[in-house]
Design a protein around this motif. Structure first.
Motif, mmCIF file in Angstrom:
data_model
loop_
_atom_site.group_PDB
_atom_site.id
_atom_site.type_symbol
_atom_site.label_atom_id
_atom_site.label_comp_id
_atom_site.label_asym_id
_atom_site.label_seq_id
_atom_site.Cartn_x
_atom_site.Cartn_y
_atom_site.Cartn_z
ATOM 1 N N PRO A 11 0.866 -1.062 -0.022
ATOM 2 C CA PRO A 11 -0.075 -0.125 0.096
ATOM 3 C C PRO A 11 0.880 1.407 -0.041
ATOM 4 O O PRO A 11 0.554 2.270 -0.369
ATOM 5 C CB PRO A 11 -0.778 -0.131 1.320
ATOM 6 N N HIS A 12 1.972 1.098 0.671
ATOM 7 C CA HIS A 12 2.925 2.408 0.713
ATOM 8 C C HIS A 12 3.153 2.907 -0.981
ATOM 9 O O HIS A 12 3.270 4.263 -1.128
ATOM 10 C CB HIS A 12 4.093 2.040 1.140
ATOM 11 N N SER A 13 3.553 2.065 -1.861
ATOM 12 C CA SER A 13 3.890 2.381 -3.260
ATOM 13 C C SER A 13 2.722 2.358 -4.136
ATOM 14 O O SER A 13 2.851 2.632 -5.424
ATOM 15 C CB SER A 13 4.896 1.450 -3.525
ATOM 16 N N SER A 36 -0.957 8.046 6.806
ATOM 17 C CA SER A 36 -0.056 7.866 5.519
ATOM 18 C C SER A 36 0.129 6.655 4.916
ATOM 19 O O SER A 36 1.247 6.550 4.201
ATOM 20 C CB SER A 36 1.098 8.792 6.120
ATOM 21 N N LEU A 37 -0.750 5.637 5.394
ATOM 22 C CA LEU A 37 -0.308 4.094 4.747
ATOM 23 C C LEU A 37 -0.491 4.396 3.274
ATOM 24 O O LEU A 37 0.427 3.857 2.499
ATOM 25 C CB LEU A 37 -1.330 3.106 5.242
ATOM 26 N N GLU A 38 -1.509 4.895 2.493
ATOM 27 C CA GLU A 38 -1.776 4.686 1.158
ATOM 28 C C GLU A 38 -1.247 6.219 0.642
ATOM 29 O O GLU A 38 -2.011 6.974 0.007
ATOM 30 C CB GLU A 38 -3.297 4.778 0.789
ATOM 31 N N PRO A 49 1.822 3.584 10.511
ATOM 32 C CA PRO A 49 0.518 3.076 10.321
ATOM 33 C C PRO A 49 -0.055 1.583 10.282
ATOM 34 O O PRO A 49 -1.216 1.271 10.516
ATOM 35 C CB PRO A 49 0.503 3.206 8.708
ATOM 36 N N HIS A 50 1.036 0.694 10.911
ATOM 37 C CA HIS A 50 0.692 -0.515 10.898
ATOM 38 C C HIS A 50 -0.191 -1.038 12.216
ATOM 39 O O HIS A 50 0.414 -2.052 12.757
ATOM 40 C CB HIS A 50 2.007 -1.386 10.891
ATOM 41 N N VAL A 51 -1.123 -0.442 12.492
ATOM 42 C CA VAL A 51 -1.826 -0.568 13.637
ATOM 43 C C VAL A 51 -2.623 -1.911 13.669
ATOM 44 O O VAL A 51 -2.860 -2.444 15.024
ATOM 45 C CB VAL A 51 -2.977 0.517 14.016
ATOM 46 N N SER A 58 11.807 -7.450 6.535
ATOM 47 C CA SER A 58 12.300 -6.333 5.604
ATOM 48 C C SER A 58 11.886 -4.954 5.684
ATOM 49 O O SER A 58 12.649 -4.137 5.478
ATOM 50 C CB SER A 58 11.479 -6.900 4.282
ATOM 51 N N HIS A 59 10.829 -4.662 6.409
ATOM 52 C CA HIS A 59 10.352 -3.127 6.642
ATOM 53 C C HIS A 59 10.011 -3.397 8.043
ATOM 54 O O HIS A 59 9.318 -4.074 8.643
ATOM 55 C CB HIS A 59 9.774 -2.570 5.360
ATOM 56 N N ASP A 60 10.011 -1.963 8.614
ATOM 57 C CA ASP A 60 9.574 -1.875 9.936
ATOM 58 C C ASP A 60 8.085 -1.711 10.363
ATOM 59 O O ASP A 60 7.471 -0.895 10.790
ATOM 60 C CB ASP A 60 10.160 -0.653 10.558
ATOM 61 N N ALA A 61 7.395 -2.791 10.031
ATOM 62 C CA ALA A 61 6.024 -2.698 10.053
ATOM 63 C C ALA A 61 5.419 -3.466 11.530
ATOM 64 O O ALA A 61 4.314 -3.485 11.783
ATOM 65 C CB ALA A 61 5.461 -3.540 8.810
ATOM 66 N N PHE A 62 6.387 -3.953 12.278
ATOM 67 C CA PHE A 62 5.878 -5.063 13.437
ATOM 68 C C PHE A 62 6.034 -4.315 14.856
ATOM 69 O O PHE A 62 6.134 -4.836 15.723
ATOM 70 C CB PHE A 62 6.825 -6.408 13.269
ATOM 71 N N GLY A 114 12.653 1.598 6.741
ATOM 72 C CA GLY A 114 11.852 2.133 7.895
ATOM 73 C C GLY A 114 10.357 1.772 7.684
ATOM 74 O O GLY A 114 9.918 0.826 7.269
ATOM 75 N N ILE A 115 9.575 2.574 8.205
ATOM 76 C CA ILE A 115 8.157 2.205 8.334
ATOM 77 C C ILE A 115 7.552 2.249 6.836
ATOM 78 O O ILE A 115 6.311 1.970 6.755
ATOM 79 C CB ILE A 115 7.181 3.032 9.229
ATOM 80 N N ASN A 116 8.208 2.758 5.915
ATOM 81 C CA ASN A 116 7.731 3.114 4.660
ATOM 82 C C ASN A 116 8.741 2.497 3.799
ATOM 83 O O ASN A 116 9.640 2.837 3.555
ATOM 84 C CB ASN A 116 7.372 4.551 4.372
ATOM 85 N N SER A 129 2.384 -9.002 6.165
ATOM 86 C CA SER A 129 2.505 -7.598 6.893
ATOM 87 C C SER A 129 1.416 -6.837 6.170
ATOM 88 O O SER A 129 0.403 -6.371 6.903
ATOM 89 C CB SER A 129 3.885 -7.177 6.593
ATOM 90 N N ASP A 130 1.648 -5.792 5.217
ATOM 91 C CA ASP A 130 0.625 -4.904 4.657
ATOM 92 C C ASP A 130 -0.323 -5.285 3.876
ATOM 93 O O ASP A 130 -1.059 -4.522 3.412
ATOM 94 C CB ASP A 130 1.550 -3.871 3.989
ATOM 95 N N ALA A 131 -0.383 -6.676 3.629
ATOM 96 C CA ALA A 131 -1.322 -7.493 2.652
ATOM 97 C C ALA A 131 -1.685 -8.779 3.340
ATOM 98 O O ALA A 131 -0.826 -9.327 3.758
ATOM 99 C CB ALA A 131 -0.919 -7.365 1.299
#
Ligand SMILES: [Zn+2]
Length: 318
Positions: free
Chosen positions: A68-70, A93-95, A136-138, A202-206, A222-224, A277-279
């Motif tokens: 979703p970030h990209s 800011s996730l999307e 944003p990874h709530v 891989s990225h700071d989602a957790f 990072g988070i993004n 993670s993000d999906a």
């Protein structure tokens, strides 16, 4: 006599046509009137499905494996957004790339709602650099996801009050299910040797996951995901892995695994598995929850159970 019979017959044909037409019209009307909710991410589409899936049409803009970030909206996405009755978005800011397109739906008078942006500031995590960007990874905190489910149900009930009771009933089932997985997950992670409780991804989602389940979390990026890891990030992570003898690194289903796989090779650490993670997942895989229920990985429950099993299995090396 014959002409009277023909007239009666003709009248009956006309009447039956009218009745048939009105029936068809009613069916078309009820079909076209079905409420359309369009969620941006798979997590939100799942939340909406668990609360209102049998009562309204629910669709997701982004599918499994999509970052979703990209994500950038296509012309078709814009048409879908503008045709929706309710746009459910994540915000925080996730999307990042479709923020303006989402704002446009609000300007057009479409119900436009983010339960995550309603969260109290004190529940959110911010980066500790000078940017103080919100993480944003709530969805990784069971408690926070329950709060989001509460707010979404409240909002949907305001828009469709005739279904309030059904929404509330589904919300109650979802909360029970999240709490069961939460309890089981906490005991699973707590049983790991303390020095092994390190989650490298891989990225700071957790970070919300780490805070909740008491496990140290480190992300290469990072988070993004839009900011690529530099040489210094890679060196720092390699040093950390060697110093702490981290048992495993974890790749993510929505992020390119290349950089983390290279670091694993360089340091001799193993890849512990792929986390959602993000999906969420495709829905073709199922996992067994703590009470024996089978969850599709396209659900919050399936995502959480899958991740907890993969993490526990890879880090449980004494
Ligand atoms: Zn992310």
């Amino acid at each position: 006599m014959k002409s009277i019979l023909i007239k009666i017959f003709s009248l009956l044909v006309i009447l039956s046509c009218f009745t048939g037409f009105s029936k068809l019209n009613a069916t078309e009307k009820s079909f076209s009137k079905r409420f359309n909710l369009l969620a941006t991410t798979t997590h939100l589409a799942d939340l909406a499905s668990q609360i209102a899936g049998k009562l309204i049409n629910i669709d997701a803009l982004m599918g499994p494996g999509i970052d979703p970030h990209s994500y950038r909206a296509t012309a078709q996405d814009i048409m879908r957004l503008q045709a929706a009755d309710f746009v459910l978005f994540h915000g925080l800011s996730l999307e990042g790339k479709i923020a303006r397109v989402l704002q446009e739906t609000k300007r057009k008078g479409i119900t436009h709602y983010s339960p995550c942006e309603e969260l109290p500031k004190k529940t959110l995590i911010f980066t500790d650099d000078t940017n103080k960007a919100v993480d944003p990874h709530v969805w990784f905190s069971p408690e926070i996801w329950i709060t989001c489910a509460d707010s979404f149900t409240q909002k949907l009930s305001e828009v469709l009050p005739e279904h309030r009771n059904e929404f509330e009933e589904n919300l109650s089932k979802l909360k029970t299910s999240i709490k069961e997985i939460d309890r089981w997950g906490k005991s699973l992670i707590k049983a790991l040797p303390e020095t092994n409780r390190i989650l490298i991804t891989s990225h700071d989602a957790f970070q919300y996951f780490g805070d909740h389940f008491e496990i140290r979390v480190i992300g290469l990026q990072g988070i993004n995901t839009m900011v690529e890891a530099g040489l210094a990030d890679r060196t720092n992570l390699s040093d950390f892995i060697e110093k702490h003898q981290s048992p495993a690194l974890f790749v993510e289903s929505s992020v390119n695994p290349k950089a983390l796989e290279e670091i694993a090779k360089e340091t001799g650490a193993s890849i512990g598995g792929t986390l959602f993670s993000d999906a969420l997942g495709t829905g073709n895989e199922f996992v067994k929850g703590p009470t024996g229920e089978n969850f599709s990985t396209a659900t919050w429950q399936g995502m959480m159970v899958h991740n907890l099993i993969v993490i526990e299995h890879a880090l449980n090396k004494r």
